[in-house]
Write an enzyme that holds these catalytic residues in place. Structure first.
Site, PDB file in Angstrom:
ATOM      1  N   ILE A 304      41.096  35.214  55.827  1.00  0.00           N
ATOM      2  CA  ILE A 304      42.021  35.151  56.754  1.00  0.00           C
ATOM      3  C   ILE A 304      42.738  33.453  56.972  1.00  0.00           C
ATOM      4  CG2 ILE A 304      42.406  35.524  59.037  1.00  0.00           C
ATOM      5  CD1 ILE A 304      42.229  38.156  57.704  1.00  0.00           C
ATOM      6  N   GLU A 327      32.091  23.616  51.536  1.00  0.00           N
ATOM      7  CA  GLU A 327      32.795  22.841  50.751  1.00  0.00           C
ATOM      8  C   GLU A 327      33.473  23.422  49.634  1.00  0.00           C
ATOM      9  OE1 GLU A 327      29.358  20.885  47.759  1.00  0.00           O
ATOM     10  OE2 GLU A 327      30.382  19.457  49.255  1.00  0.00           O
ATOM     11  N   LYS A 420      35.093  45.177  65.628  1.00  0.00           N
ATOM     12  CA  LYS A 420      33.700  45.687  66.032  1.00  0.00           C
ATOM     13  C   LYS A 420      33.106  44.906  67.242  1.00  0.00           C
ATOM     14  CE  LYS A 420      32.307  45.927  60.984  1.00  0.00           C
ATOM     15  NZ  LYS A 420      33.830  45.990  60.449  1.00  0.00           N
ATOM     16  N   ASN A 458      39.617  45.934  59.349  1.00  0.00           N
ATOM     17  CA  ASN A 458      39.008  45.437  58.219  1.00  0.00           C
ATOM     18  C   ASN A 458      40.527  44.914  57.476  1.00  0.00           C
ATOM     19  OD1 ASN A 458      36.092  45.885  57.760  1.00  0.00           O
ATOM     20  ND2 ASN A 458      36.959  47.625  58.705  1.00  0.00           N
ATOM     21  N   LEU A 460      41.808  44.126  53.560  1.00  0.00           N
ATOM     22  CA  LEU A 460      41.574  44.371  52.104  1.00  0.00           C
ATOM     23  C   LEU A 460      41.241  42.914  51.221  1.00  0.00           C
ATOM     24  CD1 LEU A 460      43.417  47.322  50.988  1.00  0.00           C
ATOM     25  CD2 LEU A 460      40.918  47.107  51.445  1.00  0.00           C
ATOM     26  N   GLY A 461      40.322  42.768  50.421  1.00  0.00           N
ATOM     27  CA  GLY A 461      40.351  41.743  49.666  1.00  0.00           C
ATOM     28  C   GLY A 461      39.677  40.512  50.374  1.00  0.00           C
ATOM     29  N   SER A 462      39.085  40.576  51.529  1.00  0.00           N
ATOM     30  CA  SER A 462      38.458  39.562  52.391  1.00  0.00           C
ATOM     31  C   SER A 462      37.115  39.448  51.679  1.00  0.00           C
ATOM     32  CB  SER A 462      38.403  39.776  53.746  1.00  0.00           C
ATOM     33  OG  SER A 462      37.479  40.841  53.908  1.00  0.00           O
ATOM     34  N   VAL A 466      34.296  45.639  51.428  1.00  0.00           N
ATOM     35  CA  VAL A 466      33.790  46.784  50.546  1.00  0.00           C
ATOM     36  C   VAL A 466      34.476  46.807  49.283  1.00  0.00           C
ATOM     37  CG1 VAL A 466      35.038  48.519  51.701  1.00  0.00           C
ATOM     38  CG2 VAL A 466      32.738  48.987  50.797  1.00  0.00           C
ATOM     39  N   THR A 483      28.177  54.357  52.209  1.00  0.00           N
ATOM     40  CA  THR A 483      26.901  54.692  53.303  1.00  0.00           C
ATOM     41  C   THR A 483      26.996  56.077  53.732  1.00  0.00           C
ATOM     42  OG1 THR A 483      28.589  53.774  55.005  1.00  0.00           O
ATOM     43  CG2 THR A 483      26.771  52.213  54.020  1.00  0.00           C
TER      44      THR A 483
END
Length: 623
Positions: A304, A327, A420, A458, A460-462, A466, A483
């Site tokens: 982000i 770093e 969350k 969420n 995507l790609g972070s 998942v 899960t």
């Protein structure tokens, strides 16, 4: 006469030192130049040249051919591979041809006995250039034709006959000989049976099975950057039953430069299936917020934070302070920015947002105007095992930044939060909710600084997402671990989320908690199975899907609001405003007490967890 003898000697010497291939080219050039001289006189006089003009023609032929061939030798024109020649080589031919022609005309002018027609000289100069270049162009074309005949071309169908599809087709026709464009598919009834980029629109999506079979299609290119994920999925549902290769152009957000070429095509990804309608932004409002400002971005090395950096840099800020604790992530960010020809100064800073001394030094030295706070510990299972660190960075670190922002007259402070934080079931969620709460008393203390929070699900790609985990499991041959079969999550693409963060930051008046429209929640099980299919495998046949059970701190469903009824709309239909009342009493003393107590051994780990969860579940003023 002595000049002519010298020219003959020079040509004979050169002839003995050249290879067989070049001798053939010279003979062709000699014939072309000789024909040019004859035609120049014939067009001016008669095709049956008689009398004194015949002698003048032969004299001109000798001088012209000798001067031009000698000039082409000097220019090393005969060392060029003309079947591979580019425009630079043809310009070189033109330059030395003109030099040789100029020498010929000078020799003719010095020859006082010449009585032939002067117009013939101009005609032969033009004809000679046309014939020399024409022969070479024919060699190049013959090479291309032979290359295409020997190459097996893929029969290609383009979905989307709009501007992007037309640009893609033209680029393929010019630069990609491996593909043969058969035609287009498009839903617009106005373009049916019309021609786009010299290729016919063959039908609509409903005609796709027939066209794929009749035209023996090998490759399908989806060239609709504005298409939603649902539209792309509809095409894939048809295409998966045929043995075709599918590639797609990126979305409009990724095609911001407007360049549509073969190189922009890529395999279909999960991001393509989650595309939504392009976000409508008030670009002027965002630009006015950031232009000529010093912008501090915490967590700048994360998914982000790095995207915030990229989008902020497009708005011509004065300077960007890219702050991160790791770093390596900041190094990678700086490398990517340097390769993108960025002109705005970017200052990399390695620091911990929960370190008051270091952070105050940064604020005192750089005096940021805008702060985007994306730094956080966000991995749910890891934070369950490290509750003090989650509280220290997520909650205390946020207060530290907010306090310094007010103290040093920052204009706007925008914090990135998460779904969350709503009815949190995890330490991570509780500490993010605590971070939301610590901003409220700070807003009352520093009314000149506008504090706001942007909450979304969420992306995507972070890092920690998942999707990368699933892809690694697929590459390893499985199994893919989910899960729970019923687990759902909200997902958004990173560029869209960050665009809305900037918009929310520009529209805020202080004290708001903005919530982004995340669309419909997605089943994680469906996502895993879709990813398996996109990699060319069949779920439970080629790659097994296993269910591992919910981990500590996880929920089956995420929420974006405590109470959806208590939400207002804003000017942007993708951004909602949660009805928060400002809390006057700060929870900072409780946070500081917990951080110190666990170090001193005054409370055990279990009690610490309970107290942290209580911070996230106290009265929220949203109900």
């Amino acid at each position: 006469m002595s000049i002519s003898v010298d020219i003959i000697r020079k040509l004979l010497s050169l002839w003995l030192h050249i290879g067989t291939r070049n001798r053939r080219i010279i003979i062709v050039d000699f014939i072309c130049l000789s024909i040019s001289v004859y035609l120049a006189y014939a067009l001016r006089l008669t095709f049956f040249i008689t009398g004194g003009y015949r002698a003048e023609m032969f004299r001109s032929l000798f001088l012209y051919v000798a001067a031009v061939l000698l000039s082409l030798f000097i220019g090393k024109i005969y060392s060029i591979m003309w079947t591979k020649a580019s425009i630079e080589e043809y310009l070189r031919l033109f330059k030395f041809y003109c030099l040789g022609t100029a020498v010929f005309m000078i020799l003719l002018y010095l020859d006082k006995g010449y009585v032939g027609p002067r117009s013939s000289i101009a005609i032969l100069a033009l004809l000679g250039l046309i014939m020399l270049s024409g022969v070479r162009v024919s060699w190049r074309l013959a090479e291309l034709v032979e290359f295409k005949e020997n190459m097996k071309q893929s029969r290609t169908l383009i979905i989307g006959a709009g501007e992007a599809g037309a640009m893609l087709a033209r680029d393929i026709l010019r630069h990609d000989a491996s593909q043969r464009i058969v035609g287009f598919i498009d839903e617009d009834p106005k373009v049916q049976d019309m021609y786009v980029a010299s290729r016919k629109v063959l039908g609509r999506r409903i005609d796709l099975p027939r066209i794929l079979t009749e035209e023996r299609i090998d490759v399908v290119l989806i060239a609709i950057p504005s298409a939603s994920g649902t539209q792309i999925q509809q095409y894939l549902d048809v295409l998966e039953h045929y043995n075709v290769s599918v590639r797609v152009l990126p979305s409009l957000l990724d095609l911001a430069d407007g360049q549509v070429t073969v190189n922009r095509l890529r395999s279909v990804s999960l991001e393509d299936l989650l595309r939504r309608k392009p976000v409508k932004l008030d670009l002027e409002e965002i630009s006015n917020l950031l232009r000529d400002k010093t912008v501090l971005i915490t967590g700048a090395g994360g998914s982000i934070g790095s995207e915030i950096c990229r989008q902020v840099l497009r708005r011509e800020p004065k300077q960007v302070l890219a702050l991160g604790h790791g770093e390596q992530s900041i190094y990678l960010l700086m490398e990517s920015l340097s390769s993108s020809n960025n002109k705005v100064p970017v200052k990399p800073i390695i620091a911990d947002v929960a370190d008051p001394v270091t952070m105050e030094m940064i604020f005192r030295e750089f005096k940021p105007d805008i702060v985007f706070h994306a730094a956080a510990h966000k991995h749910v299972p890891l934070m369950q095992e490290n509750p003090r660190e989650a509280l220290r960075v997520n909650a205390f670190g946020t207060w530290n930044l907010a306090e310094l922002s007010g103290k040093y007259d920052v204009a706007r402070f925008v914090m990135i939060s998460t779904d969350k934080a709503v009815n949190p079931s995890s330490i991570m969620g509780a500490t993010k909710r605590a971070a939301e709460r610590v901003l409220q008393p700070v807003q009352l203390k520093y009314p000149h600084t506008l504090y706001m929070t942007v909450r979304f699900g969420n992306v995507l790609g972070s890092r920690g997402s998942v999707v990368p985990k699933f892809e690694k499991q697929i590459e390893a041959g499985g199994p893919v671990t989910v899960t729970d079969k019923e687990m759902k999550r909200y997902f958004m693409l990173i560029p869209e989320a960050v665009s809305l963060v900037l918009q929310a930051g520009a529209m805020g008046h202080g004290g708001e908690l903005f919530v982004l429209d995340m669309g419909e929640p997605v089943k994680i099980d469906d996502m895993a199975r879709t990813l398996i299919r996109l990699h060319g495998y069949e779920p439970d046949k080629d790659i097994k899907v296993e269910y591992t059970g919910i981990r500590p701190g996880e929920k089956l469903y995420e929420e974006l609001f405590y109470d959806p009824v208590h939400v207002d709309k804003t000017d942007n239909d993708k951004i909602f405003l949660s009805k928060l009342l400002l809390e006057e009493k700060s929870i900072l003393p409780e946070i500081e007490h917990l951080l110190g107590a666990i170090v001193c051994g005054e409370i055990d780990d279990r009690t610490l967890r309970e107290r942290i969860m209580a911070l996230g579940c106290e009265v929220t003023n949203e109900t």
